[in-house]
Design a protein around this motif. Structure first.
Motif, PDB file in Angstrom:
ATOM      1  N   SER A  42     -43.046 -29.513  64.689  1.00 22.29           N
ATOM      2  CA  SER A  42     -41.785 -29.184  64.019  1.00 22.29           C
ATOM      3  C   SER A  42     -42.032 -28.772  62.575  1.00 22.29           C
ATOM      4  CB  SER A  42     -40.828 -30.385  64.057  1.00 22.29           C
ATOM      5  OG  SER A  42     -40.555 -30.734  65.386  1.00 22.29           O
ATOM      6  N   VAL A  43     -42.917 -29.479  61.878  1.00 21.40           N
ATOM      7  CA  VAL A  43     -43.229 -29.145  60.490  1.00 21.40           C
ATOM      8  C   VAL A  43     -43.908 -27.782  60.418  1.00 21.40           C
ATOM      9  CG1 VAL A  43     -44.667 -29.798  58.518  1.00 21.40           C
ATOM     10  CG2 VAL A  43     -43.293 -31.527  59.688  1.00 21.40           C
ATOM     11  N   LYS A  44     -44.845 -27.533  61.318  1.00 22.88           N
ATOM     12  CA  LYS A  44     -45.507 -26.221  61.337  1.00 22.88           C
ATOM     13  C   LYS A  44     -44.494 -25.106  61.608  1.00 22.88           C
ATOM     14  CE  LYS A  44     -50.251 -27.245  62.611  1.00 22.88           C
ATOM     15  NZ  LYS A  44     -51.317 -26.998  63.579  1.00 22.88           N
ATOM     16  N   PHE A  45     -43.589 -25.335  62.553  1.00 23.11           N
ATOM     17  CA  PHE A  45     -42.561 -24.347  62.855  1.00 23.11           C
ATOM     18  C   PHE A  45     -41.650 -24.119  61.658  1.00 23.11           C
ATOM     19  CE2 PHE A  45     -38.359 -23.264  64.612  1.00 23.11           C
ATOM     20  CZ  PHE A  45     -38.676 -22.060  65.229  1.00 23.11           C
ATOM     21  N   PHE A  47     -42.365 -24.526  58.448  1.00 24.90           N
ATOM     22  CA  PHE A  47     -43.077 -23.747  57.432  1.00 24.90           C
ATOM     23  C   PHE A  47     -43.261 -22.292  57.879  1.00 24.90           C
ATOM     24  CE2 PHE A  47     -44.648 -27.891  55.639  1.00 24.90           C
ATOM     25  CZ  PHE A  47     -44.009 -27.741  54.416  1.00 24.90           C
ATOM     26  N   TRP A  48     -43.409 -22.076  59.184  1.00 24.62           N
ATOM     27  CA  TRP A  48     -43.554 -20.711  59.691  1.00 24.62           C
ATOM     28  C   TRP A  48     -42.250 -19.937  59.493  1.00 24.62           C
ATOM     29  CZ3 TRP A  48     -41.311 -18.383  64.164  1.00 24.62           C
ATOM     30  CH2 TRP A  48     -41.828 -17.131  64.469  1.00 24.62           C
ATOM     31  N   VAL A  49     -41.098 -20.630  59.749  1.00 29.50           N
ATOM     32  CA  VAL A  49     -39.803 -19.975  59.597  1.00 29.50           C
ATOM     33  C   VAL A  49     -39.503 -19.721  58.124  1.00 29.50           C
ATOM     34  CG1 VAL A  49     -37.305 -20.347  59.842  1.00 29.50           C
ATOM     35  CG2 VAL A  49     -38.835 -20.826  61.762  1.00 29.50           C
ATOM     36  N   VAL A  50     -39.754 -20.711  57.279  1.00 27.19           N
ATOM     37  CA  VAL A  50     -39.452 -20.587  55.865  1.00 27.19           C
ATOM     38  C   VAL A  50     -40.432 -19.633  55.176  1.00 27.19           C
ATOM     39  CG1 VAL A  50     -39.374 -21.862  53.663  1.00 27.19           C
ATOM     40  CG2 VAL A  50     -38.345 -22.854  55.718  1.00 27.19           C
ATOM     41  N   GLY A  51     -41.699 -19.745  55.566  1.00 30.31           N
ATOM     42  CA  GLY A  51     -42.704 -18.901  54.918  1.00 30.31           C
ATOM     43  C   GLY A  51     -42.644 -17.527  55.463  1.00 30.31           C
TER      44      GLY A  51
END
Length: 51
Positions: A42-45, A47-51
């Protein structure tokens, strides 16, 4: 004969409780691992969405 059966009972109860404890500890560890991986993904997702 009866004395032998009575003296064996507490060991059977202890063994049964030990197996229950082992089962519950393995189940708790497995759930903790699942939660860890779900949070990590969830955290990786996020950061992927925000980044």
């Amino acid at each position: 004969m009866l004395q032998k059966a009575l003296s064996a009972m507490p060991f059977a109860k202890m063994r049964e409780r030990a197996f229950e404890g082992i089962f519950f500890s393995i189940a708790l560890i497995a759930m903790a691992v699942w939660v860890y991986f779900i949070v990590l993904l969830s955290v990786k997702f996020f950061f992927w969405v925000v980044g």
